[in-house]
Design a protein around this motif. Structure first.
Motif, PDB file in Angstrom:
ATOM      1  N   MET A 120      38.616  61.466  86.727  1.00  0.00           N
ATOM      2  CA  MET A 120      37.567  60.891  87.526  1.00  0.00           C
ATOM      3  C   MET A 120      37.829  61.225  88.989  1.00  0.00           C
ATOM      4  O   MET A 120      38.933  61.038  89.468  1.00  0.00           O
ATOM      5  N   LYS A 121      36.825  61.715  89.657  1.00  0.00           N
ATOM      6  CA  LYS A 121      36.944  62.002  91.078  1.00  0.00           C
ATOM      7  C   LYS A 121      36.461  60.787  91.855  1.00  0.00           C
ATOM      8  O   LYS A 121      35.326  60.336  91.689  1.00  0.00           O
ATOM      9  N   ILE A 122      37.319  60.252  92.675  1.00  0.00           N
ATOM     10  CA  ILE A 122      36.982  59.063  93.450  1.00  0.00           C
ATOM     11  C   ILE A 122      36.495  59.528  94.814  1.00  0.00           C
ATOM     12  O   ILE A 122      37.209  60.212  95.544  1.00  0.00           O
ATOM     13  N   THR A 123      35.275  59.146  95.145  1.00  0.00           N
ATOM     14  CA  THR A 123      34.670  59.538  96.422  1.00  0.00           C
ATOM     15  C   THR A 123      34.505  58.315  97.314  1.00  0.00           C
ATOM     16  O   THR A 123      34.550  57.172  96.838  1.00  0.00           O
ATOM     17  N   SER A 124      34.288  58.555  98.600  1.00  0.00           N
ATOM     18  CA  SER A 124      34.063  57.437  99.520  1.00  0.00           C
ATOM     19  C   SER A 124      32.786  56.695  99.142  1.00  0.00           C
ATOM     20  O   SER A 124      32.707  55.470  99.283  1.00  0.00           O
ATOM     21  N   SER A 125      31.800  57.411  98.637  1.00  0.00           N
ATOM     22  CA  SER A 125      30.554  56.775  98.205  1.00  0.00           C
ATOM     23  C   SER A 125      30.814  55.824  97.035  1.00  0.00           C
ATOM     24  O   SER A 125      30.297  54.703  97.005  1.00  0.00           O
ATOM     25  N   LEU A 126      31.625  56.268  96.079  1.00  0.00           N
ATOM     26  CA  LEU A 126      31.964  55.425  94.939  1.00  0.00           C
ATOM     27  C   LEU A 126      32.729  54.186  95.405  1.00  0.00           C
ATOM     28  O   LEU A 126      32.431  53.067  94.968  1.00  0.00           O
ATOM     29  N   ILE A 127      33.692  54.371  96.286  1.00  0.00           N
ATOM     30  CA  ILE A 127      34.473  53.245  96.813  1.00  0.00           C
ATOM     31  C   ILE A 127      33.554  52.249  97.503  1.00  0.00           C
ATOM     32  O   ILE A 127      33.657  51.036  97.293  1.00  0.00           O
ATOM     33  N   ASP A 128      32.623  52.737  98.324  1.00  0.00           N
ATOM     34  CA  ASP A 128      31.685  51.846  99.016  1.00  0.00           C
ATOM     35  C   ASP A 128      30.864  51.028  98.018  1.00  0.00           C
ATOM     36  O   ASP A 128      30.660  49.828  98.201  1.00  0.00           O
ATOM     37  N   LYS A 129      30.398  51.679  96.957  1.00  0.00           N
ATOM     38  CA  LYS A 129      29.597  50.977  95.950  1.00  0.00           C
ATOM     39  C   LYS A 129      30.421  49.907  95.242  1.00  0.00           C
ATOM     40  O   LYS A 129      29.944  48.789  95.007  1.00  0.00           O
ATOM     41  N   LEU A 130      31.666  50.222  94.905  1.00  0.00           N
ATOM     42  CA  LEU A 130      32.525  49.252  94.222  1.00  0.00           C
ATOM     43  C   LEU A 130      32.862  48.070  95.128  1.00  0.00           C
ATOM     44  O   LEU A 130      32.910  46.930  94.680  1.00  0.00           O
ATOM     45  N   ILE A 131      33.063  48.349  96.407  1.00  0.00           N
ATOM     46  CA  ILE A 131      33.329  47.269  97.362  1.00  0.00           C
ATOM     47  C   ILE A 131      32.100  46.367  97.475  1.00  0.00           C
ATOM     48  O   ILE A 131      32.219  45.137  97.527  1.00  0.00           O
ATOM     49  N   ARG A 132      30.925  46.957  97.497  1.00  0.00           N
ATOM     50  CA  ARG A 132      29.694  46.170  97.561  1.00  0.00           C
ATOM     51  C   ARG A 132      29.545  45.290  96.320  1.00  0.00           C
ATOM     52  O   ARG A 132      29.181  44.119  96.428  1.00  0.00           O
ATOM     53  N   LEU A 133      29.837  45.843  95.135  1.00  0.00           N
ATOM     54  CA  LEU A 133      29.772  45.047  93.906  1.00  0.00           C
ATOM     55  C   LEU A 133      30.780  43.904  93.951  1.00  0.00           C
ATOM     56  O   LEU A 133      30.471  42.770  93.588  1.00  0.00           O
ATOM     57  N   ARG A 134      31.984  44.211  94.406  1.00  0.00           N
ATOM     58  CA  ARG A 134      33.035  43.197  94.481  1.00  0.00           C
ATOM     59  C   ARG A 134      32.649  42.081  95.450  1.00  0.00           C
ATOM     60  O   ARG A 134      33.024  40.935  95.290  1.00  0.00           O
ATOM     61  N   SER A 135      31.851  42.417  96.466  1.00  0.00           N
ATOM     62  CA  SER A 135      31.422  41.436  97.463  1.00  0.00           C
ATOM     63  C   SER A 135      30.236  40.600  96.998  1.00  0.00           C
ATOM     64  O   SER A 135      29.735  39.771  97.744  1.00  0.00           O
TER      65      SER A 135
ATOM     66  N   GLU B  24      27.219  41.875  96.022  1.00  0.00           N
ATOM     67  CA  GLU B  24      25.943  42.562  96.156  1.00  0.00           C
ATOM     68  C   GLU B  24      25.527  43.175  94.827  1.00  0.00           C
ATOM     69  O   GLU B  24      26.350  43.394  93.950  1.00  0.00           O
ATOM     70  N   SER B  25      24.248  43.458  94.715  1.00  0.00           N
ATOM     71  CA  SER B  25      23.769  44.184  93.541  1.00  0.00           C
ATOM     72  C   SER B  25      23.379  45.587  93.968  1.00  0.00           C
ATOM     73  O   SER B  25      23.046  45.825  95.120  1.00  0.00           O
ATOM     74  N   LEU B  26      23.452  46.503  93.026  1.00  0.00           N
ATOM     75  CA  LEU B  26      23.116  47.904  93.268  1.00  0.00           C
ATOM     76  C   LEU B  26      22.062  48.338  92.261  1.00  0.00           C
ATOM     77  O   LEU B  26      22.029  47.822  91.138  1.00  0.00           O
ATOM     78  N   PRO B  27      21.232  49.312  92.623  1.00  0.00           N
ATOM     79  CA  PRO B  27      20.330  49.864  91.612  1.00  0.00           C
ATOM     80  C   PRO B  27      21.152  50.433  90.454  1.00  0.00           C
ATOM     81  O   PRO B  27      22.230  50.987  90.671  1.00  0.00           O
TER      82      PRO B  27
ATOM     83  N   SER C 295      15.861  48.197  87.602  1.00  0.00           N
ATOM     84  CA  SER C 295      16.975  47.345  87.186  1.00  0.00           C
ATOM     85  C   SER C 295      18.118  47.514  88.170  1.00  0.00           C
ATOM     86  O   SER C 295      18.242  48.529  88.851  1.00  0.00           O
ATOM     87  N   CYS C 296      18.943  46.487  88.238  1.00  0.00           N
ATOM     88  CA  CYS C 296      20.100  46.528  89.127  1.00  0.00           C
ATOM     89  C   CYS C 296      21.313  46.019  88.361  1.00  0.00           C
ATOM     90  O   CYS C 296      21.202  45.397  87.312  1.00  0.00           O
ATOM     91  N   ILE C 297      22.493  46.321  88.905  1.00  0.00           N
ATOM     92  CA  ILE C 297      23.736  45.831  88.312  1.00  0.00           C
ATOM     93  C   ILE C 297      24.480  44.995  89.341  1.00  0.00           C
ATOM     94  O   ILE C 297      24.354  45.208  90.546  1.00  0.00           O
ATOM     95  N   LYS C 298      25.232  44.046  88.820  1.00  0.00           N
ATOM     96  CA  LYS C 298      25.992  43.131  89.664  1.00  0.00           C
ATOM     97  C   LYS C 298      27.268  42.763  88.921  1.00  0.00           C
ATOM     98  O   LYS C 298      27.289  42.744  87.691  1.00  0.00           O
TER      99      LYS C 298
END
Length: 162
Positions: free
Chosen positions: A1-16, A18-21, A48-51
């Motif tokens: 798995m390639k971990i990108t800054s975009s992926l990290i940002d999304k995971l941090i948002r979920l952990r906080s 927030e919901s994501l599309p 739909s969104c995920i949380k």
């Protein structure tokens, strides 16, 4: 798995909280987290969104997927920002990940007391209101034949059993 800054940002948002599309995160590992109830999918019409159901559970599950997810905040500045969009798409859709259940077993809740057997010994399942019993040794767990079992995949609904 390639971990990108975009992926990290999304995971941090979920952990906080927030919901994501739903289209923001893709891959077998995301489907596994949805199946296990770590992530929750909600529909809003055609969208739909995920949380994350619980931030701590998300963090623990991510560590089981890849140890590098142990500290998302410190990873944010370390990840290479020059990753192309196509590389990011490949990384989030990687189907070669090894699937490991982060927490084997299942929660049990009930309306009434249920005499059961665990490892050949009798136990009574009757969780206090607002709690449930987690059965990790599911291979040796037995319930009476006359007990109706209802499988609830969404943890939010499971917690509402009264």
């Amino acid at each position: 798995m390639k971990i990108t800054s975009s992926l990290i940002d999304k995971l941090i948002r979920l952990r906080s909280g927030e919901s994501l599309p739903s289209s923001a995160l893709r891959g077998d590992w995301v489907e596994d987290l949805l199946r296990e109830g770590v992530l929750i999918s909600r529909s809003h019409g055609s969208r739909s969104c995920i949380k994350a159901s619980y931030p701590q559970t998300l963090e623990q599950s991510l560590i089981h997927i890849d140890e590098r997810f142990g500290d998302l905040d410190s990873m944010k500045g370390v990840i290479d920002n020059d990753v192309s969009r196509s590389e990011q798409a490949v990384a989030t859709g990687n189907s070669k990940l090894v699937t490991v259940r982060s927490c084997p077993g299942f929660p049990v809740n009930s309306y009434d007391s249920i005499p059961c057997s665990l490892n050949g010994r009798g136990i009574v399942i009757k969780p206090e209101e607002g709690t449930f019993v987690f059965i990790s040794d599911w291979q040796s767990f037995e319930i009476p034949e006359d007990v109706l079992v209802v499988n609830i995949e969404n943890m939010e609904n499971f917690e509402s059993v009264k």
